[in-house]
Enzyme design. Structure first.
Site, mmCIF file in Angstrom:
data_model
loop_
_atom_site.group_PDB
_atom_site.id
_atom_site.type_symbol
_atom_site.label_atom_id
_atom_site.label_comp_id
_atom_site.label_asym_id
_atom_site.label_seq_id
_atom_site.Cartn_x
_atom_site.Cartn_y
_atom_site.Cartn_z
ATOM 1 N N HIS A 1 99.390 0.734 34.614
ATOM 2 C CA HIS A 1 99.736 1.934 35.376
ATOM 3 C C HIS A 1 99.764 1.703 36.889
ATOM 4 O O HIS A 1 100.515 2.372 37.588
ATOM 5 C CB HIS A 1 98.778 3.080 35.041
ATOM 6 C CG HIS A 1 99.077 3.724 33.712
ATOM 7 N ND1 HIS A 1 99.038 3.020 32.522
ATOM 8 C CD2 HIS A 1 99.439 4.989 33.381
ATOM 9 C CE1 HIS A 1 99.342 3.839 31.528
ATOM 10 N NE2 HIS A 1 99.590 5.031 32.018
ATOM 11 N N GLU B 1 102.934 3.255 25.325
ATOM 12 C CA GLU B 1 101.561 3.766 25.467
ATOM 13 C C GLU B 1 100.776 3.601 24.160
ATOM 14 O O GLU B 1 99.558 3.678 24.161
ATOM 15 C CB GLU B 1 101.581 5.244 25.877
ATOM 16 C CG GLU B 1 102.134 5.488 27.283
ATOM 17 C CD GLU B 1 101.090 5.395 28.391
ATOM 18 O OE1 GLU B 1 100.011 4.805 28.155
ATOM 19 O OE2 GLU B 1 101.374 5.899 29.497
ATOM 20 N N LYS C 1 91.675 6.574 21.812
ATOM 21 C CA LYS C 1 91.559 7.407 23.007
ATOM 22 C C LYS C 1 90.328 8.298 22.933
ATOM 23 O O LYS C 1 89.594 8.463 23.911
ATOM 24 C CB LYS C 1 92.825 8.244 23.205
ATOM 25 C CG LYS C 1 92.736 9.136 24.413
ATOM 26 C CD LYS C 1 93.834 8.975 25.384
ATOM 27 C CE LYS C 1 93.489 9.710 26.691
ATOM 28 N NZ LYS C 1 94.644 10.021 27.484
ATOM 29 N N ASN D 1 94.413 2.843 31.951
ATOM 30 C CA ASN D 1 95.423 2.697 33.002
ATOM 31 C C ASN D 1 96.065 1.308 32.999
ATOM 32 O O ASN D 1 96.742 0.939 33.970
ATOM 33 C CB ASN D 1 94.803 2.972 34.379
ATOM 34 C CG ASN D 1 94.300 4.402 34.485
ATOM 35 O OD1 ASN D 1 94.902 5.305 33.920
ATOM 36 N ND2 ASN D 1 93.185 4.594 35.163
ATOM 37 N N LYS E 1 93.033 15.277 30.897
ATOM 38 C CA LYS E 1 93.584 15.053 32.236
ATOM 39 C C LYS E 1 94.790 15.966 32.405
ATOM 40 O O LYS E 1 95.669 16.004 31.537
ATOM 41 C CB LYS E 1 94.033 13.603 32.408
ATOM 42 C CG LYS E 1 92.924 12.669 32.818
ATOM 43 C CD LYS E 1 93.524 11.343 33.238
ATOM 44 C CE LYS E 1 92.449 10.336 33.569
ATOM 45 N NZ LYS E 1 93.022 9.009 33.861
ATOM 46 N N ARG F 1 90.170 31.729 36.367
ATOM 47 C CA ARG F 1 89.095 30.726 36.521
ATOM 48 C C ARG F 1 88.875 29.911 35.236
ATOM 49 O O ARG F 1 87.789 29.409 34.984
ATOM 50 C CB ARG F 1 87.790 31.375 36.965
ATOM 51 C CG ARG F 1 87.917 32.130 38.267
ATOM 52 C CD ARG F 1 86.633 32.136 39.059
ATOM 53 N NE ARG F 1 86.862 32.650 40.384
ATOM 54 C CZ ARG F 1 86.740 33.934 40.732
ATOM 55 N NH1 ARG F 1 86.358 34.813 39.841
ATOM 56 N NH2 ARG F 1 86.978 34.310 41.962
ATOM 57 N N HIS G 1 103.122 2.754 38.196
ATOM 58 C CA HIS G 1 103.250 3.916 39.088
ATOM 59 C C HIS G 1 103.966 3.531 40.371
ATOM 60 O O HIS G 1 104.704 4.344 40.946
ATOM 61 C CB HIS G 1 101.872 4.490 39.419
ATOM 62 C CG HIS G 1 101.334 5.427 38.374
ATOM 63 N ND1 HIS G 1 100.064 5.944 38.421
ATOM 64 C CD2 HIS G 1 101.899 5.938 37.259
ATOM 65 C CE1 HIS G 1 99.870 6.737 37.376
ATOM 66 N NE2 HIS G 1 100.966 6.740 36.653
ATOM 67 N N HIS H 1 108.354 7.125 32.281
ATOM 68 C CA HIS H 1 106.963 6.715 32.521
ATOM 69 C C HIS H 1 106.535 5.590 31.570
ATOM 70 O O HIS H 1 105.969 4.581 32.001
ATOM 71 C CB HIS H 1 106.033 7.919 32.391
ATOM 72 C CG HIS H 1 104.589 7.561 32.480
ATOM 73 N ND1 HIS H 1 104.011 7.055 33.637
ATOM 74 C CD2 HIS H 1 103.594 7.585 31.551
ATOM 75 C CE1 HIS H 1 102.735 6.802 33.413
ATOM 76 N NE2 HIS H 1 102.453 7.112 32.160
ATOM 77 N N ARG I 1 87.112 4.494 30.842
ATOM 78 C CA ARG I 1 88.382 5.222 30.724
ATOM 79 C C ARG I 1 89.476 4.607 31.595
ATOM 80 O O ARG I 1 90.665 4.724 31.306
ATOM 81 C CB ARG I 1 88.197 6.708 31.063
ATOM 82 C CG ARG I 1 89.453 7.505 30.805
ATOM 83 C CD ARG I 1 89.226 9.000 30.768
ATOM 84 N NE ARG I 1 90.469 9.681 30.490
ATOM 85 C CZ ARG I 1 90.586 10.961 30.196
ATOM 86 N NH1 ARG I 1 89.522 11.727 30.136
ATOM 87 N NH2 ARG I 1 91.771 11.499 29.965
ATOM 88 N N GLU J 1 86.239 9.273 33.865
ATOM 89 C CA GLU J 1 86.775 7.992 34.342
ATOM 90 C C GLU J 1 85.922 7.355 35.443
ATOM 91 O O GLU J 1 86.399 7.062 36.540
ATOM 92 C CB GLU J 1 88.219 8.155 34.810
ATOM 93 C CG GLU J 1 88.935 6.809 34.919
ATOM 94 C CD GLU J 1 90.431 6.936 35.198
ATOM 95 O OE1 GLU J 1 91.115 7.664 34.453
ATOM 96 O OE2 GLU J 1 90.878 6.310 36.155
HETATM 97 N N1 GLY Z 1 96.312 8.555 30.373
HETATM 98 C C1 GLY Z 1 95.105 7.968 30.754
HETATM 99 C C2 GLY Z 1 93.918 8.823 30.529
HETATM 100 O O1 GLY Z 1 94.015 9.855 29.893
HETATM 101 O O2 GLY Z 1 92.855 8.496 31.004
#
Ligand code: GLY
Length: 367
Positions: A249, A186, A228, A246, A144, A122, A253, A267, A242, A238
């Site tokens: 992305h 990135e 970041k 993206n 994430k 858990r 994606h 990526h 946040r 997000e």
């Molecule tokens: N890679 C995007 C984020 O961490 O929100």
């Protein structure tokens, strides 16, 4: 150590340490946060050869026992089945509540280890030791975690923050040029989001960074991690800012999904192409000066990043738009795009006309 950045999330806050030789001192740094009885090190077969002995030595030196779990490399391993194997491999070692997981590798290892840590007993603590530029500037920070499914990328996962991130700059010396460039995409992204001065720095220093200049790498990783950390502290889950991370992305994606997340487009390469598309779409929508989009395209191309659809196949705009509909950024059936009013002026657009996106993609697919 050349840099230290705090991710300010109250009692879940943590430090990002940046510098050379950090893996050799990993045990010392982990013990400053909390000394575990044992660390389960998750890595992949490529990374293990270059970095696992340094890390194991660093843990041993601090009196921390380590068990290594070596996974197959590559995005193809980041699946539900792969996660099950990882969970069982840790459970085979009979983990206890006070034990920690440690991700030694790139984004795939980091994302999977994070999911495993969020689920095991858990919730176990985990540490990120990112060894790629992409993981150092983005995926290892912010909590994430995720695995891919046939419906899209990272659709299964949790927010689970690490207790510490160690960005060992020595690890970047072992990357091939293509992987470095993918991570650079990135990195430069932060300049395009809201730091035009950093974009200008990137224009002037990317060549040195990619060629191995240690000071340029240290600076870029620190600036990226500060950016970041700032955004994650403001909007961990997000619901707002946040989403700016993206940038590139939604477009990227879709390309990755169409290519089955294979090696044809890494990526970071997909993100580079996607950022170029986001800026060009912003120009089409009358939002962004064409000169800014041209500058973005020129810089990415000068770095050797892809700015046009790979000509290995016939691309279909409807299929690409279809993939966008499966993106987890979709809200109320609307696809979210990050668009720009210029370099460093990105914003979240929840009302972009998907028909206009399709029209741009049709032109690109026909080219
Ligand atoms: N890679 C995007 C984020 O961490 O929100």
């Amino acid at each position: 150590m050349t840099g230290q950045v705090r991710v300010a999330l109250g009692d879940r806050g943590y430090d990002i340490l940046i510098g050379g030789g950090l893996l050799e001192r990993a045990g010392e740094f982990i013990a400053r946060v909390r000394k575990p009885r044992r660390v389960f090190v998750v890595t992949d077969a490529n990374v293990a050869g270059s970095h696992l002995p340094r890390l194991e030595g660093g843990l041993r030196a601090a009196g921390i026992a380590a068990s290594a779990i070596v996974r197959p490399p590559g995005e193809g391993a980041k699946t539900w089945d792969g996660l099950g194997e990882l969970l069982n491999a840790v459970l085979d070692g009979r983990p206890e509540r006070g034990d920690m997981l440690l991700a030694l590798g790139g984004g795939v290892v980091g994302d999977m280890t994070g999911v495993a840590a969020s689920l095991l007993l858990r919730g176990l603590d985990f540490v990120q030791c990112p060894t790629t530029l992409l993981a150092q500037v983005d995926s290892s920070v912010g909590g994430k975690t995720g695995v891919n499914t046939r419906h899209g990328k990272n659709l299964i996962g949790a927010f689970h923050q690490p207790r510490l991130v160690l960005c060992d700059l020595d690890a970047l010396d072992t990357l091939g040029p293509r992987e470095l460039r993918a991570g650079y995409a990135e990195t430069v992204k932060y300049g395009l989001i809201d730091m035009p001065d950093f974009f200008a720095w990137c224009e002037a220093n990317a060549a040195a960074l990619l060629a191995g200049d240690r000071a340029a790498r240290a600076h870029a990783v620190k600036i990226a991690c500060e950016a970041k950390a700032r955004i994650v502290a403001e909007d961990e889950r997000e619901t707002g800012a946040r989403a700016l991370l993206n940038l590139g992305h939604t477009f990227g994606h879709a390309l990755e999904a169409e290519l089955g997340y294979g090696p044809e487009l890494l990526h970071g390469e997909a993100v580079a192409l996607g950022m170029r598309q986001a800026f060009d779409f912003s120009v089409r929508a009358g939002l962004c000066p064409p000169a800014d989009a041209a500058r973005v395209r020129a810089h990415l191309a000068a770095c050797g990043l892809p700015v046009a659809l790979p000509d290995s196949r016939r691309w279909d705009a409807d299929r690409l738009v279809g993939h966008m509909g499966h993106d987890k950024k979709t809200r109320d059936g609307k696809v979210t795009f990050i668009l720009a009013r210029g370099i460093g002026k990105s914003f979240v657009a929840r009302d972009a006309e998907i028909g206009d996106v399709r029209a741009m993609l049709e032109t690109e697919c026909a080219a």
